[in-house]
Structure formats: structure tokens, C-alpha cells
Design a protein around this motif. Sequence first.
Motif, PDB file in Angstrom:
ATOM      1  N   VAL A 242       0.855  -1.192   0.000  1.00  0.00           N
ATOM      2  CA  VAL A 242       0.000   0.000   0.000  1.00  0.00           C
ATOM      3  C   VAL A 242       0.890   1.241   0.000  1.00  0.00           C
ATOM      4  CG1 VAL A 242      -1.786   1.271   1.236  1.00  0.00           C
ATOM      5  CG2 VAL A 242      -1.787  -1.239   1.263  1.00  0.00           C
ATOM      6  N   PRO A 243       0.752   2.149  -0.984  1.00  0.00           N
ATOM      7  CA  PRO A 243       1.586   3.352  -1.039  1.00  0.00           C
ATOM      8  C   PRO A 243       1.367   4.233   0.194  1.00  0.00           C
ATOM      9  CG  PRO A 243       0.430   3.007  -3.116  1.00  0.00           C
ATOM     10  CD  PRO A 243      -0.173   2.060  -2.125  1.00  0.00           C
ATOM     11  N   LEU A 244       2.437   4.813   0.677  1.00  0.00           N
ATOM     12  CA  LEU A 244       2.350   5.695   1.837  1.00  0.00           C
ATOM     13  C   LEU A 244       1.991   7.110   1.406  1.00  0.00           C
ATOM     14  CD1 LEU A 244       5.515   4.588   3.812  1.00  0.00           C
ATOM     15  CD2 LEU A 244       3.145   4.037   4.345  1.00  0.00           C
ATOM     16  N   PRO A 245       1.175   7.809   2.186  1.00  0.00           N
ATOM     17  CA  PRO A 245       0.884   9.219   1.892  1.00  0.00           C
ATOM     18  C   PRO A 245       2.174  10.042   1.893  1.00  0.00           C
ATOM     19  CG  PRO A 245      -0.591   8.361   3.580  1.00  0.00           C
ATOM     20  CD  PRO A 245       0.472   7.328   3.379  1.00  0.00           C
ATOM     21  N   ALA A 246       2.173  11.124   1.126  1.00  0.00           N
ATOM     22  CA  ALA A 246       3.380  11.941   1.000  1.00  0.00           C
ATOM     23  C   ALA A 246       3.819  12.529   2.331  1.00  0.00           C
ATOM     24  CB  ALA A 246       3.154  13.057  -0.022  1.00  0.00           C
TER      25      ALA A 246
END
Length: 323
Positions: free
Chosen positions: A61-65
Motif C-alpha cells: 500500500v503506497p504511503l501518503p506523501a
Amino acid sequence: MEDAPRTKRRRTIAYETPLVRSTEYWFHDGSIILQVESTQFRLAESMLAMHSSVFRDMFTVPLPADEPTIENCPVVVLQGDTVQDWVLFLGVLYPKGGAHGRPPRRDASSEQKYDFAAFRKDCLQLLRKQFPTTLKEFDKVSSDWTLIKYELKTSYRDLVSLAREIGLHSILPVLYAGMLLKGYTYVEMVNILDQNGGFSATDRLACLTGYANLLKQQLITTFAWLHFMEESSLTLPSETCKQQDECLAAVKTIISNFFLEWRPRVRAFAPWNDDWGDDLCLVCERKAKKVFKTGREECWRSLPEAFGLPKWDDLKALDFDIE
């Protein structure tokens, strides 16, 4: 155009509650920080993902910036876990010595929760070998915990709790019996259960009920060759015995010396004592050993029911499938 790397600058975390870094499991090249209670572990994502499907999915799952970090590492807070469980488990994941024959411990619950499948399977297999469902296998390990070097083995509560938690029901009869076969009296058993908190009401009832049931059961199975009845119904002396009076006297002596005590003890699965045959003729000794062996096997078959549990086959059917 390539995606921005995950290591770009993000805001850092400031905690109100004082946190401590694990002195043993804080690796400078770690890429993820796991926070358990107030302790943080800096570990390699690749190691966790390799062994755990839960962490493997989590890391896709991509991490928020603006994901908060500590030393450029994202922080994952593991709710409901304990530091003790994770320290034990990380000792397995990052062994300082060989991992062969490692003991199954309370960290098996973490192995299940995060689906560390290979570790969990190894743990369950060791438990099944140490607390088997057959008398033949029990005799190989009954004198001591030969497969598990468990630091709390004077108390069985952790393993009983673990067996229920991970769904390994078939080891419960031998776990319960293990406490009783140490030779405790009923009063001593009650004191042990009271002093070692953590036994559920179900487990307490099972142990104490099993104690009473096995005391009765062993008289008509394992020790049926003594037949604690009137002389006319004694198994010994044998019909072909040529020294009836001497063997009858020997039987009475065995009963008096070993069993007619004010502190009755569970001996249902104790091995044959060679002293019992010293004053018996060879014919009577052979018959006694045969009845002893057959009765011991019969008592084993009914062992789960002594504790109010289903039969062996039904217990094994309830076990969580590890194949």
C-alpha cells in the motif's frame, strides 16, 4: 516518469508518551519501525515481508506523501500486542544461534496473527510431538520435556492458554495430565492452580475433575492386576501359580507400600516398577505385566474424557490445519 522515492522528506513524529528503542532489535539499516506498547523496533521490511503475508500486503500500500517518520522510517503501531511476545518472536526471526529445535513459546500467537506461516507450522509440530495423542509417543517424552526447553515449564498455564488460543486442542489432555502425573495431591493441585494465576475456570475444572477421574480410572485399568477388591476377585495369584500364598502376600505388600496411602496420587501412565515383581513368581509377574500394559492403553484411550474433553479423534479433528 518514475514515482518519487519513498525516502523523500516527511514530517517527523513527536510523541507525548515516552518511547524507548529496543536495544537488541534496532538495526541501523532497518527500513520500518514497529511500535509495540511503548517500545519501538527498527527492522527490515524485506525480512518481515518474506515471512509474513500480513506485512507483505501492508507494504504494497503506497504511503501518503506526508506520512510521519522516524529517521526516514515509517512507523507502524501494533495494537493489542505485547513487547514480551515480540521480543520472543524476534529472537526467532533474528536468531543469534541455530534455530533448530527452538521452543514453541507464547509468541506463537503473534506468528498466527501476522501469518508467519513457516514459523507457526514449526511451532505447532513441536507442540504436537511433545504432547502427543498416542501412548507410544508419550512414553518417549513423558520423563521430561525433551523437545521443549521452556523456561516456565513448572507452570503449564501459558501452554494451556496458547493451545486454546491457536486452536491446538489435541495437546490439552497431555498438558493437563502432565500436571497430575507430577505426583501432586488434590490439595497441592488446588494450591498450584490458585497460585499460578491465568488458568481459566474451564481449565481449573478440567484439571480437578481429571484428577478425581484418573484416580478412579487407574484402579480398574493400569492397576487392575492388583484388583483392590476382596481376595476372591484378585487377578493375582494366577490360576497356574505354584506359590499361591506367597504371591498373594506379595500383592498385599505392593498394595500397602505403593497405593494405600493417605495422599493418593495419579500414576495412570507411570512405567512398570521392577520392584513390584520381586516377590512374585514368574507366572504371576508375567500376568501382572500383561494386565498392566493392557490397562494402561485402555486408560490412555479414555484420557481426554477424564478431563471432560471429546475423544482423541474428535480433538484432532478440531485442531487448526497446519498442512
